[in-house]
Design a protein around this motif. Sequence first.
Motif, short mmCIF file in Angstrom:
data_model
loop_
_atom_site.label_atom_id
_atom_site.label_comp_id
_atom_site.label_asym_id
_atom_site.label_seq_id
_atom_site.Cartn_x
_atom_site.Cartn_y
_atom_site.Cartn_z
N SER A 10 33.14 34.01 42.80
CA SER A 10 34.56 34.14 42.46
C SER A 10 34.89 35.58 42.07
N VAL A 11 36.05 36.03 42.49
CA VAL A 11 36.59 37.33 42.09
C VAL A 11 38.05 37.10 41.73
N MET A 12 38.43 37.49 40.53
CA MET A 12 39.80 37.30 40.05
C MET A 12 40.31 38.57 39.38
N ILE A 13 41.61 38.83 39.51
CA ILE A 13 42.25 39.94 38.79
C ILE A 13 42.88 39.38 37.53
N ARG A 14 42.61 40.04 36.42
CA ARG A 14 43.13 39.61 35.13
C ARG A 14 43.98 40.72 34.53
N PHE A 25 48.70 50.69 31.66
CA PHE A 25 48.51 49.32 32.15
C PHE A 25 47.15 49.24 32.81
N THR A 26 46.50 48.08 32.70
CA THR A 26 45.15 47.91 33.25
C THR A 26 45.03 46.61 34.02
N LEU A 27 44.40 46.69 35.20
CA LEU A 27 43.97 45.51 35.94
C LEU A 27 42.47 45.40 35.78
N THR A 28 41.98 44.19 35.48
CA THR A 28 40.55 43.97 35.32
C THR A 28 40.06 43.04 36.41
N CYS A 29 38.92 43.38 37.01
CA CYS A 29 38.32 42.56 38.06
C CYS A 29 37.20 41.72 37.43
N TYR A 35 26.81 41.29 41.64
CA TYR A 35 27.48 42.19 42.59
C TYR A 35 26.88 43.58 42.46
N ASP A 36 26.94 44.31 43.58
CA ASP A 36 26.43 45.68 43.61
C ASP A 36 27.55 46.69 43.42
N MET A 37 28.74 46.35 43.90
CA MET A 37 29.83 47.31 43.87
C MET A 37 31.17 46.56 43.82
N ILE A 38 32.16 47.21 43.18
CA ILE A 38 33.53 46.72 43.17
C ILE A 38 34.41 47.85 43.68
N TYR A 39 35.39 47.51 44.50
CA TYR A 39 36.41 48.49 44.87
C TYR A 39 37.77 47.82 44.87
N TRP A 40 38.81 48.62 44.80
CA TRP A 40 40.19 48.14 44.69
C TRP A 40 40.96 48.47 45.95
N MET A 41 41.91 47.59 46.28
CA MET A 41 42.78 47.82 47.43
C MET A 41 44.23 47.67 46.98
N LYS A 42 45.10 48.51 47.54
CA LYS A 42 46.55 48.39 47.32
C LYS A 42 47.20 48.32 48.68
N ASP A 43 48.01 47.29 48.89
CA ASP A 43 48.72 47.10 50.16
C ASP A 43 47.75 47.22 51.35
N ASN A 44 46.59 46.58 51.22
CA ASN A 44 45.54 46.52 52.25
C ASN A 44 44.88 47.87 52.55
N CYS A 82 40.94 43.06 44.37
CA CYS A 82 39.65 43.58 43.94
C CYS A 82 38.60 42.97 44.89
N VAL A 83 37.69 43.81 45.35
CA VAL A 83 36.65 43.34 46.28
C VAL A 83 35.29 43.63 45.65
N ALA A 84 34.48 42.57 45.52
CA ALA A 84 33.12 42.72 45.00
C ALA A 84 32.15 42.49 46.17
N THR A 85 31.10 43.30 46.22
CA THR A 85 30.14 43.17 47.31
C THR A 85 28.72 43.08 46.76
N ASN A 86 27.89 42.38 47.50
CA ASN A 86 26.44 42.41 47.30
C ASN A 86 25.79 42.21 48.67
N GLN A 87 24.48 42.06 48.72
CA GLN A 87 23.79 41.96 50.02
C GLN A 87 24.18 40.70 50.78
N ALA A 88 24.71 39.71 50.08
CA ALA A 88 25.13 38.47 50.75
C ALA A 88 26.51 38.62 51.39
N GLY A 89 27.24 39.66 51.05
CA GLY A 89 28.56 39.87 51.64
C GLY A 89 29.57 40.31 50.61
#
Length: 173
Positions: A10-14, A25-29, A35-44, A82-89
Motif C-alpha cells: 500500500s502507498v497512501m498520501i497523508r 504545507f506537507t504531503l507525507t507518503c 521499499y528502496d525508493m520513493i518519488y513524487w509526481m505532479k500532473d503525471n 507518491c510512487v514507492a519502488t522495490n525489486q518487486a516493482g
Amino acid sequence: MLTVIEAISSVMIRITTVPINSDNFTLTCDVSGPYDMIYWMKDNMHLNMTNSTANPLMSYHIKNNMLYFTPVNRVDDGTYECVATNQAGQHKSPTYMLLVNYGPLNVRISGPDKANMGSSVSLTCSAETQPDCDFHWFFNNPLSPSVEAGPVITFSVTKENAGFYQRCEKGSL
C-alpha cells in the motif's frame, strides 16, 4: 537458493493541515511494505529539484518520504502521486488533488448605476476564492446583523432603502 522479495502492499498520501496560500504545507507518503525508493509526481510528471528551481513561484523540497511546500501557492494546484519502488516493482498512491485555499480576492459589487423609485434592484457580489465564500450584505452599518446572505441582494427602491450597501465575505477555511 530462492530469494523472495516482498511486494509493497500500500502507498497512501497523508495530510495533516489544510493547504492555505502562503503557508507551509506537507504531503507525507505512507508506505506499507519494504521499499528502496520513493518519488513524487505532479500532473503525471516526475517531481524533482529541477522543477522547483525552474518555476520561481513553486517552492518545495523532498526529504525522506515527505514533500514540503515552503510555502504552498496557487501554482501548486494539481494532482499528486507518491510512487514507492522495490525489486518487486512499483506501487502508486491514489491521486491526491491539491487545491490551495486563498482569497477572497478581487471582490466586486455590480448593479445598476441608477434606479427609479418603486423599481426592483439587484446587486451582485463576486470574488475569486478557493473554497467558495459566504456573502453577507449589510445596510448602513457593518456592525449590525446582516440583512441578506448570498451573492445577490434584491430590494425595492424606496427612501427607506436608500443608503450604503456593503458586503462581507469569508471563506470556509
